[in-house]
Design an enzyme around this catalytic site. Structure first.
Site: not given
Lengths: 311, 311
Positions: A15, A209, A240
Site C-alpha cells: 500500500r 522513512h 517521495c
C-alpha cells in the site's frame, strides 16, 4: 540495552510503498506480492487503500486485490479508509483492520486537506464508530510526527494531542510516522516517550522513512524506549513522489537483518523477503532500495565462488 | 541516552573511498576533494596510501597529492604505510599520522597475506618504532572485526587480541572496522566494550561499512558505549570491489546529519560536505551514495518551489 524480545513488523509495501511508485502495478502483481509476503510470515500486511480512484488511481483495484489474495490464519490485512464509503468498501472486501490518519502538523493539514488537525480527525469519528460496532481493528496513523515539509519543526505536544484524539476515537494501535524521514534518534525517543504517556507503549508503532538514511537508527532508538511495532516496506518500495531520488519507506529486509542480528524475533523469513524484494523490483522495473537485499542477492549470485573481501 | 558531546569524524573518502572506486581519479581531483574537505572543517583526513603502485595503482600518486593539498592548522592528514618503504614515503610527504593495519580474522589474514594475524602485526614493528622515534602519530586499523567473508563469525577475543598487539606497538588510536558491513548493534557494543577494556575508550574508533545498511545504527550503538571517533566517507565513496551494487563506507553526510540532529558537535559544516559529495560524485561519474546528500541536493534544487509532501 533493554529491548523487546519480539517485534511485530507491519509490511506496508503493497500500500504505502506501491502508492508512491510511478509505475502502475497490475493487480496480479500486487496479489503475488502479498501472497509471497504472507508466506514469508508477516502477521500484518497493509494491503489496500479504499480511497477515491480519482485521487489515487494506483489503489483503484483494492477490492479486487483483497478478493484474490490467499488468507492465512494469523495474518491480518489492513486497508486505509478515508471515509465511510472507504470503510464500507474495506469491510466488504474483508479487511481485518481499517486505518484512519491525520497529520501532527497544522501547516500540513491546512495545505493538504484545507482544515485543521482537529477537524480532520473529527471527520473520522463515524468510521471509528463503525469499526468498533463491527468489531474491526482500528489503527490511527499520525503523519509528520518528526517534521513537516511546510512548517519544519513539529512540536511534541502536537503529536501527543493527535495521539489523544485517536485514542478517544478508540484506536487499537497508533503509528508515529516520520513521513519525510527527517527525524534523528534523540528526538524520536522524546516523541515516543511522550506518546507512550498517553497510549499503551505496546500498541504504539514507528513508521520511518529513510529519506535521510536515519530510519534504522530511529528504530534502534525506539526499541530502546520499548516500542515493539515497526512499519517497513519490502525492497524499500515507495518514495517521495515529489523528490526525485529520495528514498521512501525503510526497507523491510534491512530492519529484519538488524533485529535478527540483535536476537529479536519477528517470525519472518528474511531470505524469503529478500526474494520477494527481488521479485517486485523486477516486476515493476525499479532498483531494489534494500541494502540487505542487494548485498544478499549479490552474495547468492556469486555463491559458488569464494566469498569476496572488501579492502 | 548518555552520549559524547563531541565526535571526531575521520574522513576516509580520499583513501579508503577512492581506492575502492573503479574510476582512476586524476590527482587534481583528489587534491580538490581534500581541500574542500579541509575547508569544511574536518580535523582528520585519510589522504593517501603509500603502498606499492603495483598492487594499488589508484593510490600511486600519494606523494603528489600530499605535496599539492593545502594545509590548515588543526587538520591532520593520515597515510597508510604497509612497510618501511611506505613509512618513509609518507614521512617525506609530510603525513601527520601513519596507519598500520591487521585483520581480526585468521582466515582473512591467511587468505590475503598468507600469514597469521600475529605475524602480520609483528611485521609492523619497525614502522611503529620509526613512527614513535619521529614523533608521528600512529593509528592501528583492525579489519573484519565484526565478521569475515571467509570464516564468517569473528570471535570477540580475536579482536581484543589484535587491540592488545596494536597497543603494544604504541598505537595512539585504534579502529574497530566492520570491513564487510555485517555487524549489528548488540554485537557492536559487545566488541567495543571488550576493546575498551584493553585500550582507552576515547582513542578507539568505529569504522562501519554500510553494505547491509547497518552503519548508522552501529554508530548509534557505539556512541552509547562512549565511542567518540568514527570514520566516514563523503558521498559514501568506496564499495566492495567484488560485490556489484554493494555499498561501501558509511556516507559522511548521513553520519553528520544524525550527530548534529542529536546535538552532538563535530565542527564540520554539513552543507559544505554535501556540496563536496556532489562535486566528487560528478567528477568521477558515480551515483551519490549519501541519502542526506541526495535529499538535500534535491531539496536545494527545488528551493524556490513549495516544499513537497510525501504520502
Amino acid at each position: 540495552m533493554t529491548m523487546p524480545n519480539y517485534v511485530k513488523i507491519v509490511e506496508v509495501g503493497p500500500r504505502d510503498g506501491l502508492q508512491n511508485e510511478k509505475a502502475m502495478v497490475p493487480t496480479e502483481v500486487k496479489v503475488a506480492l502479498i501472497n509471497q509476503l504472507t508466506d514469508a510470515g508477516f502477521v500484518n500486511i497493509e494491503a489496500a487503500s479504499f480511497v477515491s480512484p480519482k485521487w489515487v488511481p494506483q489503489m483503484a483495484d483494492g477490492a479486487d486485490v483483497m478478493a484474490r489474495i490467499q488468507r492465512r490464519p494469523g495474518t491480518l490485512f489492513s486497508a486505509l479508509t478515508p471515509n465511510m464509503k472507504g470503510f464500507e468498501g474495506a469491510i466488504e472486501a474483508g479487511a481485518d483492520e481499517v486505518v484512519i490518519f491525520g497529520a501532527a502538523s497544522e501547516a500540513f493539514s491546512q495545505k493538504n486537506i484545507n482544515c485543521s488537525i482537529a477537524e480532520s480527525i473529527a471527520r473520522f469519528a463515524p468510521v471509528a464508530a463503525a469499526a468498533k460496532e463491527k468489531g474491526v481493528r482500528l489503527r490511527g496513523s499520525i503523519s509528520c510526527a518528526l517534521g513537516c515539509p511546510y512548517q519544519g519543526e513539529v512540536p511534541v505536544h502536537a503529536v501527543v494531542d493527535v495521539v489523544r484524539r485517536m485514542r478517544e476515537l478508540g484506536c487499537d494501535e497508533i503509528d508515529i510516522a516520520d513521513t519525510i524521514g527527517v527525524g534523528t534518534p534523540v528526538r524520536v525517543q522524546e516523541v515516543m516517550r511522550a506518546a507512550a504517556a498517553e497510549f499503551a507503549l505496546d500498541r504504539l508503532s514507528g513508521h520511518f522513512h529513510d529519506t535521510y538514511g536515519q530510519a534504522l537508527s530511529n528504530i534502534l532508538a525506539s526499541l530502546e524506549v520499548g516500542i515493539s511495532i515497526f512499519h517497513a516496506s519490502v525492497a524499500g518500495l515507495g518514495g517521495c513522489p515529489y523528490a526525485k531520488g529520495a528514498t521512501g519507506n525503510v526497507a523491510t529486509e534491512d530492519v529484519l537483518y538488524m533485529l535478527h542480528g540483535m536476537g529479536i524475533h519477528t517470525g519472518i523469513d528474511l531470505e524469503a523477503v529478500v526474494r520477494t524484494g527481488d521479485y517486485i523490483s523486477q516486476a515493476i522495473g525499479r532498483a531494489n532500495s534494500s541494502r540487505v537485499g542487494r548485498a544478499l542477492l549479490t552474495k547468492w549470485a556469486a555463491a559458488s565462488d569464494a566469498a569476496p573481501a572488501c579492502a
